[in-house]
Design an enzyme around this catalytic site. Structure first.
Site, PDB file in Angstrom:
ATOM      1  N   SER A 281      46.806  59.859  58.907  1.00 28.67           N
ATOM      2  CA  SER A 281      46.854  58.646  58.085  1.00 28.67           C
ATOM      3  C   SER A 281      45.936  57.548  58.611  1.00 28.67           C
ATOM      4  CB  SER A 281      48.291  58.125  58.003  1.00 28.67           C
ATOM      5  OG  SER A 281      49.128  59.088  57.398  1.00 28.67           O
TER       6      SER A 281
ATOM      7  N   ARG B 162      59.365  62.022  70.414  1.00 25.99           N
ATOM      8  CA  ARG B 162      58.570  60.922  69.858  1.00 25.99           C
ATOM      9  C   ARG B 162      59.387  60.058  68.892  1.00 25.99           C
ATOM     10  NH1 ARG B 162      53.955  63.339  66.013  1.00 25.99           N
ATOM     11  NH2 ARG B 162      54.239  61.354  64.940  1.00 25.99           N
TER      12      ARG B 162
ATOM     13  N   ARG C 184      46.063  56.785  69.285  1.00 24.65           N
ATOM     14  CA  ARG C 184      46.338  56.203  67.968  1.00 24.65           C
ATOM     15  C   ARG C 184      47.308  55.034  68.115  1.00 24.65           C
ATOM     16  NH1 ARG C 184      48.217  59.318  62.433  1.00 24.65           N
ATOM     17  NH2 ARG C 184      49.612  57.686  61.693  1.00 24.65           N
ATOM     18  N   ALA C 185      47.056  53.976  67.365  1.00 21.82           N
ATOM     19  CA  ALA C 185      47.719  52.701  67.618  1.00 21.82           C
ATOM     20  C   ALA C 185      49.120  52.579  67.045  1.00 21.82           C
ATOM     21  CB  ALA C 185      46.849  51.564  67.062  1.00 21.82           C
TER      22      ALA C 185
ATOM     23  N   LYS D 200      53.886  52.940  56.123  1.00 24.08           N
ATOM     24  CA  LYS D 200      52.444  53.034  55.896  1.00 24.08           C
ATOM     25  C   LYS D 200      51.769  51.675  55.710  1.00 24.08           C
ATOM     26  CE  LYS D 200      52.578  57.531  56.066  1.00 24.08           C
ATOM     27  NZ  LYS D 200      51.879  58.322  57.112  1.00 24.08           N
TER      28      LYS D 200
ATOM     29  N   ASP E 151      54.051  62.663  52.773  1.00 25.93           N
ATOM     30  CA  ASP E 151      53.807  62.817  54.205  1.00 25.93           C
ATOM     31  C   ASP E 151      55.095  62.729  55.010  1.00 25.93           C
ATOM     32  OD1 ASP E 151      52.107  63.138  56.490  1.00 25.93           O
ATOM     33  OD2 ASP E 151      52.411  61.026  56.918  1.00 25.93           O
TER      34      ASP E 151
ATOM     35  N   ASP F 203      45.110  60.855  51.837  1.00 24.79           N
ATOM     36  CA  ASP F 203      44.413  60.682  53.114  1.00 24.79           C
ATOM     37  C   ASP F 203      44.348  61.974  53.916  1.00 24.79           C
ATOM     38  OD1 ASP F 203      47.145  60.652  53.401  1.00 24.79           O
ATOM     39  OD2 ASP F 203      47.211  58.993  54.832  1.00 24.79           O
ATOM     40  N   HIS F 204      45.205  62.931  53.593  1.00 23.96           N
ATOM     41  CA  HIS F 204      45.238  64.235  54.261  1.00 23.96           C
ATOM     42  C   HIS F 204      46.305  65.067  53.568  1.00 23.96           C
ATOM     43  CE1 HIS F 204      49.027  63.044  56.141  1.00 23.96           C
ATOM     44  NE2 HIS F 204      48.442  61.907  56.473  1.00 23.96           N
TER      45      HIS F 204
ATOM     46  N   HIS G 277      50.264  68.153  59.495  1.00 24.10           N
ATOM     47  CA  HIS G 277      49.317  67.981  58.401  1.00 24.10           C
ATOM     48  C   HIS G 277      48.555  69.285  58.170  1.00 24.10           C
ATOM     49  CE1 HIS G 277      49.160  63.424  59.550  1.00 24.10           C
ATOM     50  NE2 HIS G 277      50.298  63.777  58.985  1.00 24.10           N
TER      51      HIS G 277
END
Length: 512
Positions: free
Chosen positions: A61, A184, A259-260, A332, A399, A440-441, A459
């Site tokens: 994303s 996570r 990734r932030a 998102k 997603d 986006d994917h 993904h």
């Protein structure tokens, strides 16, 4: 009254001809089916080299929205870090060097935190392994790895291999050990579920956890026995020779995610002096270094600072005195704002933003519609208002529900989205606007791995749709396009000149 150009990003909506556990193809989607038959469409690339990732790497994303919003291929942090390792300059990085020097100067501990995973979406375990080797070369005596486990961008129960690799490397170098493990779900929340972050923080910093085991592998085995897959491993501490590791003043902590969005919350817990989302014993006096910039407000060193692209879609719209709206639910929201603007936090002049809270459920298969109805209500109202020249929105469902691995729930999510698309189509056509639908994917296009017959929660590298809905006559002008071609296409339909910095090409030609 303005004629709105609307970009709808269906997060995780890939295209596949296969109907094998393909939640998108097998769902009941009368609106999508009719749009696909009736309006100009094509398929575009959303992964690999075409979005600035290594060959064969699935998109995500963050990468997707950066490429869409910038209108050019933006080379990603994963690629930059891989290159630094390949060219043997990774260990020469100033921020990393300062973190190591702090440990040597104070005879303190080096802690590595991050997602121990080969997924390549938020981190890559090879970066962690390289960091461990560099620490040894630089004279570090005590290194502790606090491993966040994946199971989302990787198979749900695949962490054993990564843990064994890390254990062996640390043992071979006689450097330290894995001091804590954590799914996570806890350490990498991005939806203000601070109770989750608190559990992860306390395990890492205070060695305070619900479970304590003698090894990371034992912690993983016991988690599986409780039917908790990698993503959901409850923060657990590892006891070695009767010793539990805590983060102490003068230690250095290096956060190895690149990734932030899912690294911000726990970073604020480590660094903010006035942090108040949960109680901490004290504000630590440590060297906290992040691999990339997670948030410009964070007080920490950054190893690979961002390059700020100019003339993104948002900036071009502003320069042409156009009004714009960004809208998404919480999951998102950073993507249609921060990432879409090329890593810029601030709004452009004339840019409005609407954040719809995501539902407070443990996993989104419990509420597959998520907040799509509320997002759609706001979108239809914005179109009807005639206030905006351009609207960018994101629907998270395909997603976020796709990541749960629940095939039936994913199909329900797709069917909810189909109803939302119907409402948007009616509003856009009624007001003679333009709507582009893309993704986006991929994700929900493969819910079960055909090789293993197990849930596929990651993904995909499939192409994604790009379709135009409107009254203009349009022809496909570019075969084999990519995400960076979307912004030039929007500028084309809006009659705005494309800046030289945007190297993408228009996907459709429109009759004047």
């Amino acid at each position: 009254m303005k004629k709105t150009t609307l970009l709808v990003i269906l997060d995780g909506w890939g295209y596949s001809d296969s109907d094998y556990f393909n939640a998108i193809k097998n769902a009941n989607t009368p609106t999508w089916d009719s749009i696909w038959q009736e309006f100009p469409k094509t398929l575009i690339n959303a992964s690999s080299l075409e979005v600035g990732l290594p060959r064969g790497q699935m998109g995500n994303s963050e990468v997707g929205h950066v490429n869409i919003g910038c209108g050019r291929v933006v080379y990603q942090e994963l690629t930059k870090i891989d290159k630094a390792i390949e060219e043997k300059t990774f260990g020469d990085n100033k921020a990393i060097g300062a973190a190591i020097d702090n440990v040597i100067k104070n005879d303190s501990n080096l802690h590595l935190i991050g997602l121990l995973s080969p997924g390549g979406v938020h981190s890559h375990e090879e970066h962690i392994f390289e960091m461990i080797k560099i620490a040894k070369q630089k004279g570090i005596k005590r290194l502790y790895l606090h491993a966040f486990l994946d199971g989302r961008d990787t198979p749900p129960r695949s962490a054993e291999k990564s843990i064994k690799k890390a254990d062996k490397l640390l043992q071979d170098l006689n450097l330290g050990y894995i001091a804590s493990v954590c799914g996570r779900y806890y350490a990498m929340d991005r939806d203000n579920r601070w109770d989750r972050v608190e559990k992860a923080y306390n395990a890492i910093v205070n060695a305070n956890a619900d479970f304590i085991y003698d090894s990371a592998l034992e912690a993983l085995e016991q988690s599986y026995a409780r039917d908790q897959s990698d993503e959901f491993v409850i923060p657990t501490c590892i006891k070695k020779d009767g010793h539990l590791v805590k983060v102490q003043d003068n230690d250095s902590v290096i956060f190895m995610n690149f990734r932030a969005d899912r690294a911000r919350e726990i970073s604020h817990a480590f660094t903010d002096e006035s942090f108040d989302h949960f109680p901490r014993k004290k504000h630590l006096n440590i060297n906290f270094t992040t691999l990339t910039e997670y948030d410009s407000k964070l007080k920490c060193a950054v190893a690979f600072p961002p390059e700020q692209p100019i003339n993104t879609l948002g900036e071009v719209l502003m320069k042409n005195h156009k009004t714009q709206l960004r809208i998404a639910e919480t999951e998102k929201y950073p993507h249609v704002t921060f990432f879409f603007n090329g890593g810029r936090e601030e709004q452009f002049e004339g840019e409005d933003r609407i954040l719809i809270p995501s539902p407070k459920v443990a996993t989104y298969d419990l509420q597959p519609e998520m907040s799509a109805p509320e997002v759609t209500d706001k979108l239809v109202a914005a179109i009807n208002s005639g206030k905006y020249d351009c609207i960018v929105c994101n629907y998270a469902n395909s997603d976020m529900v796709g990541h749960t691995g629940n095939y039936e729930a994913a199909m329900q999510a797709i069917e909810y989205l189909d109803k939302c698309i119907a409402r948007l189509k009616d509003a856009i056509l009624e007001h003679d606007g333009n709507m582009f639908i893309t993704a986006d994917h991929g994700n929900a296009d493969m819910m079960v791995n055909p090789e293993t017959q197990k849930p596929h929660t990651a993904h995909t590298t499939n192409l994604v749709p790009f379709v135009y809905v409107g009254h203009k006559k349009a022809q496909v002008a570019l075969e084999h396009g990519k995400l960076s071609d979307i912004a030039p296409t929007l500028l084309n339909v809006m009659g705005i000149a494309q800046p030289k910095e945007m190297t993408g090409k228009t996907i459709f030609n429109f009759e004047k």
